[in-house]
Motif scaffolding. Sequence first.
Motif, PDB file in Angstrom:
ATOM      1  N   GLU A   1       1.116   4.098  -2.894  1.00 50.15           N
ATOM      2  CA  GLU A   1       0.859   5.485  -2.509  1.00 50.15           C
ATOM      3  C   GLU A   1       1.976   6.414  -2.969  1.00 50.15           C
ATOM      4  OE1 GLU A   1       0.940   8.122   1.589  1.00 50.15           O
ATOM      5  OE2 GLU A   1       0.396   6.011   1.695  1.00 50.15           O
ATOM      6  N   LEU A   2       3.236   5.984  -2.816  1.00 49.25           N
ATOM      7  CA  LEU A   2       4.362   6.860  -3.126  1.00 49.25           C
ATOM      8  C   LEU A   2       4.783   6.790  -4.589  1.00 49.25           C
ATOM      9  CD1 LEU A   2       6.587   6.271   0.025  1.00 49.25           C
ATOM     10  CD2 LEU A   2       5.071   8.196  -0.435  1.00 49.25           C
TER      11      LEU A   2
ATOM     12  N   ASP B   1      -4.115  14.409   4.522  1.00 48.43           N
ATOM     13  CA  ASP B   1      -4.617  13.227   3.826  1.00 48.43           C
ATOM     14  C   ASP B   1      -5.719  13.622   2.860  1.00 48.43           C
ATOM     15  OD1 ASP B   1      -6.043  10.054   4.874  1.00 48.43           O
ATOM     16  OD2 ASP B   1      -5.331  10.797   2.947  1.00 48.43           O
TER      17      ASP B   1
ATOM     18  N   HIS C   1       3.668  13.712  -7.865  1.00 47.06           N
ATOM     19  CA  HIS C   1       4.593  12.786  -7.216  1.00 47.06           C
ATOM     20  C   HIS C   1       5.850  13.483  -6.711  1.00 47.06           C
ATOM     21  CE1 HIS C   1       1.940  10.009  -9.087  1.00 47.06           C
ATOM     22  NE2 HIS C   1       2.443  10.150 -10.293  1.00 47.06           N
TER      23      HIS C   1
ATOM     24  N   LEU D   1      -6.062   9.309  -4.461  1.00 48.64           N
ATOM     25  CA  LEU D   1      -4.879   8.910  -5.200  1.00 48.64           C
ATOM     26  C   LEU D   1      -5.202   8.130  -6.469  1.00 48.64           C
ATOM     27  CD1 LEU D   1      -1.828   9.026  -5.192  1.00 48.64           C
ATOM     28  CD2 LEU D   1      -1.795   6.931  -3.832  1.00 48.64           C
TER      29      LEU D   1
ATOM     30  N   ARG E   1       3.660  10.947   1.075  1.00 45.41           N
ATOM     31  CA  ARG E   1       3.668  11.408  -0.318  1.00 45.41           C
ATOM     32  C   ARG E   1       3.949  12.899  -0.412  1.00 45.41           C
ATOM     33  NH1 ARG E   1      -1.356  12.100  -4.065  1.00 45.41           N
ATOM     34  NH2 ARG E   1      -0.428  12.152  -6.129  1.00 45.41           N
TER      35      ARG E   1
ATOM     36  N   ARG F   1      -4.117   9.507 -10.300  1.00 42.81           N
ATOM     37  CA  ARG F   1      -3.225   8.760 -11.185  1.00 42.81           C
ATOM     38  C   ARG F   1      -3.931   8.314 -12.456  1.00 42.81           C
ATOM     39  NH1 ARG F   1       0.399   5.348  -6.802  1.00 42.81           N
ATOM     40  NH2 ARG F   1       1.688   7.117  -6.214  1.00 42.81           N
TER      41      ARG F   1
ATOM     42  N   SER G   1      -7.946  11.923   1.505  1.00 41.11           N
ATOM     43  CA  SER G   1      -9.230  11.277   1.705  1.00 41.11           C
ATOM     44  C   SER G   1     -10.150  12.081   2.599  1.00 41.11           C
ATOM     45  CB  SER G   1      -9.010   9.890   2.311  1.00 41.11           C
ATOM     46  OG  SER G   1      -8.387   9.994   3.569  1.00 41.11           O
TER      47      SER G   1
ATOM     48  N   ARG H   1       0.824  -1.207   0.000  1.00 48.10           N
ATOM     49  CA  ARG H   1       0.000   0.000   0.000  1.00 48.10           C
ATOM     50  C   ARG H   1       0.862   1.262   0.000  1.00 48.10           C
ATOM     51  NH1 ARG H   1      -4.146   0.686   4.904  1.00 48.10           N
ATOM     52  NH2 ARG H   1      -2.209   1.151   6.016  1.00 48.10           N
ATOM     53  N   LYS H   2       1.944   1.247   0.762  1.00 54.17           N
ATOM     54  CA  LYS H   2       2.838   2.400   0.791  1.00 54.17           C
ATOM     55  C   LYS H   2       3.545   2.576  -0.546  1.00 54.17           C
ATOM     56  CE  LYS H   2       3.419   4.710   3.651  1.00 54.17           C
ATOM     57  NZ  LYS H   2       2.874   6.038   3.983  1.00 54.17           N
TER      58      LYS H   2
END
Length: 616
Positions: free
Chosen positions: A116-117, A336, A388, A411, A331, A415, A338, A112-113
């Motif tokens: 995300e990054l 956040d 990014h 995210l 990031r 993307r 969200s 997940r990380k």
Amino acid sequence: MSLRLLPFQDPGVPDVRSGFRFLLWLEKRQLRGQLTAAAWGTLLMASVALFPAAVGLAVQAVVDDSGRRLALAGGLMLLLGGLSALGDTMLHRTAVTNWITAAARVQQLLSRKTVELGSVLTRQVAAGEIVTVGAGDVEKIGWFVEAFARFTSAFVATIGIAVALAFYQPQLGLMVAAAIPVLALAVLPLLPAATKRADVQREKAGKATELASDTVAGLRVLRGIGGEELFLDRYRKASQEVRTAAVHSARMWALISALQVVLPGLLLVGVAWYGAVLALDGRIAVGELVTVYGTVAFLMFPLRHFEEIAMAWSFSRPSAKRAARVLALVRSAEPDASSSPAAASAAAPSGDLYDPESGLLAPAGLLTAVVCGDPDAAGLLADRLGGHSPDRVAGQSSVLLGGTALDELPLPAARAAVLVQDKDPVLLSGTLHELLDVPSSGNVSATDALAAAQCADVLQALAQASVDDSGDPMRTRITERGRSLSGGQRQRLALARSLVADPEALVLDEPTSAVDAHTEARIADGLKGIRSDRTTVVFTSSPLLLDRCDLVVFIADGSVVATGTHHELLRADQEYRAVVTRETEEPAGVAAGAPADATSVVPSGAAENTRIEESA
């Protein structure tokens, strides 16, 4: 937890303030499984610990010539045997489940990380460390979580045995109770040295692995310069250092293991000697001596778990620290996404792509070229356009797409809206069909994308390399990172993959730097045709590409200084002309400030337009 429920719907939000807090968080998340394993482990150890008592009853029954008590002792041994079998089976089952679920949770958190990054991850953490965390460290963390439950049951069993012996036979039991803390804590002074040696071994092993990876990646270059033996000697030296460190570490752990055998053995000898003296004096019965002796012999079993947990902690502590460091990466410095109101919207925005920091505006539906005097600045700007940027600070304005800030989007939506292809794209191993099977709008087929990226010769080469009789290039396997292809072939396949995705805004960083001039010209035409109704930004300084773009933006010192067509900027901006043509002086016959003819500023050498496609 059942393994059928893996992967987790939500692995949770880890405590990454330190490696210890991360391990503690994992233990809390799996508290139910840990308690279950500890309960089964306690049943196992209790049934095994009571077995000497049953044997002692049987011996004493024989001495007293009591058939009834002998039968009772036999039945008790059968019951304890069944309980130990059940406890051992269930302990193994729950312990392995705990190990797998802990490892799966950490792997999901790392995945997940990573998602995300994105590309920012390898700029903040070395790729080798990411591989180490995702492979070896996950196993060691899972080992500690699994071993802790068994250690808990061993600890409970050891305390219980000491108390029971003290009541059962005080003269021997108090001796055993006094010796147990010494046995359990005897290895503690050796743990710091053992941990230090293990850390040195892991560090040297990591350097050797990194050296091996660099050698394999650059093998073609090394062969070209005759450097194979040089790097081979370096790897031999690094490998020997790893071997020496491993032996040095193993010696310390061997000493710890020896202490865990010798000290309980000495206690067992002491109990046997003192018990025999008491039995000869008639102060204890023979059956009691057998019971105490067998129970002390059993203590070697739970005490081994003390050594295991010490070893698991020594190995998992640095692993948890590395995992926590990776999971703590963020990031950007913004809140956040969200939690923002726009996060509820699933629709991707469309429109102009605008960067407030540099002033870059890429109009919707146009092919926009961006020329930067500094290649590093171009890469950073390309990352920022996709949201990014690794050096993002709080208060810095977000890139806007159709007036919507990318940082205010979820995210996945951000993307899906903006795709960034950097100058060194990676091709994953697999078939060409799998390579092009990416999330997309469905408006661009793989055939059209390959044609636009001028991949005809790549398809022909893949068809010839096909292992089956079909000769289908789509079924031909591409090796790791596309090493079986040339640089230009890899670059064009990566471009085709980006075109198949068909994002609302596509950002390409030097997409044709490894192809020849004729292919580059055809790619420029194909790119303009297939992206005719989409926003496309190309970072390049190639005149062939610039000449076919709808708009050219020149950026210097991080800000837009000129916009127009390629020929307009050649005539009007001397700094732009110097970057594109590699000329540092005004062409002869052109007065200062006077417009120059476009043809007069083309470099005298044709090297800029006759680049030969890379062979490696």
